[in-house]
Scaffold this motif. Structure first.
Motif, PDB file in Angstrom:
ATOM      1  N   UNK A   5       0.839  -1.189   0.000  1.00  0.00           N
ATOM      2  CA  UNK A   5       0.000   0.000   0.000  1.00  0.00           C
ATOM      3  C   UNK A   5       0.879   1.246   0.000  1.00  0.00           C
ATOM      4  N   UNK A   6       0.581   2.168  -0.889  1.00  0.00           N
ATOM      5  CA  UNK A   6       1.307   3.427  -0.936  1.00  0.00           C
ATOM      6  C   UNK A   6       1.133   4.129   0.403  1.00  0.00           C
ATOM      7  N   UNK A   7       2.219   4.633   0.921  1.00  0.00           N
ATOM      8  CA  UNK A   7       2.203   5.261   2.241  1.00  0.00           C
ATOM      9  C   UNK A   7       2.118   6.779   2.129  1.00  0.00           C
ATOM     10  N   UNK A   8       1.471   7.425   3.083  1.00  0.00           N
ATOM     11  CA  UNK A   8       1.406   8.887   3.077  1.00  0.00           C
ATOM     12  C   UNK A   8       2.810   9.499   3.056  1.00  0.00           C
ATOM     13  N   UNK A   9       2.963  10.536   2.252  1.00  0.00           N
ATOM     14  CA  UNK A   9       4.242  11.239   2.166  1.00  0.00           C
ATOM     15  C   UNK A   9       5.241  10.611   1.218  1.00  0.00           C
ATOM     16  N   UNK A  10       4.885   9.516   0.571  1.00  0.00           N
ATOM     17  CA  UNK A  10       5.828   8.812  -0.296  1.00  0.00           C
ATOM     18  C   UNK A  10       5.898   9.443  -1.693  1.00  0.00           C
TER      19      UNK A  10
END
Length: 124
Positions: A5-10
Motif C-alpha cells: 500500500x502506498x504510504x502517506x508522504x511517499x
C-alpha cells in the motif's frame, strides 16, 4: 498497513497514463503520496494526469539517459513506489533498474495484458 500500500508522504512513479495508469495516479493521491511522477511516451497525456493527481511528468523520449537515472536525479535517490501500468516487459525491466537504484522501493505491477507469452502474471 499492508506492505503493498502506498504510504502517506511517499514518492511514486506511475508508468503509463492510460486508464489503468490514471487510476493508479488517483490511488496514489488518495493514499497521501506527496509526489506522483507520471511517465509516458505521449506528452499529451500529462495534462490529464495532473488533473488526476500527478505532481510531475516525464517523457523518456525527452532524455538521452535511461528513465531510471532520470527518476533517480528527479528524486535525489529514487522513488518509494513504482507502478507499471503498461503491460510491457520492457517497462517492467525499467522498473527493475529503478529498484536497483533505490533498494527500498516497493513495486506494484498492474497488468493491462492478462497474459504475456512466457510470463505467468500471477508471479509478476
Amino acid at each position: 498497513m499492508s506492505p503493498l500500500q502506498v504510504e502517506p508522504g511517499s514518492t511514486c512513479a506511475v508508468f503509463g497514463m492510460g486508464a489503468v495508469g490514471l487510476a493508479a495516479v488517483m490511488g496514489c493521491k488518495a493514499a497521501g503520496a506527496k509526489r506522483i511522477i507520471a511517465v509516458d511516451f505521449n506528452s499529451e497525456k500529462f495534462e490529464k494526469a495532473k488533473v488526476f493527481g500527478a505532481t510531475d511528468s516525464v517523457n523518456p523520449k525527452d532524455h538521452s539517459k535511461p528513465i531510471s537515472k532520470v527518476l533517480e536525479e528527479m528524486t535525489n535517490g529514487g522513488v518509494d513506489f513504482s507502478l507499471e501500468c503498461v503491460g510491457n516487459v520492457e517497462v517492467l525491466v525499467t522498473q527493475i533498474e529503478e529498484l536497483q537504484v533505490a533498494l527500498s522501493t516497493k513495486t506494484f505491477i498492474i497488468m493491462k495484458i492478462l497474459s504475456l507469452r512466457g510470463f505467468d502474471t500471477q508471479l509478476l
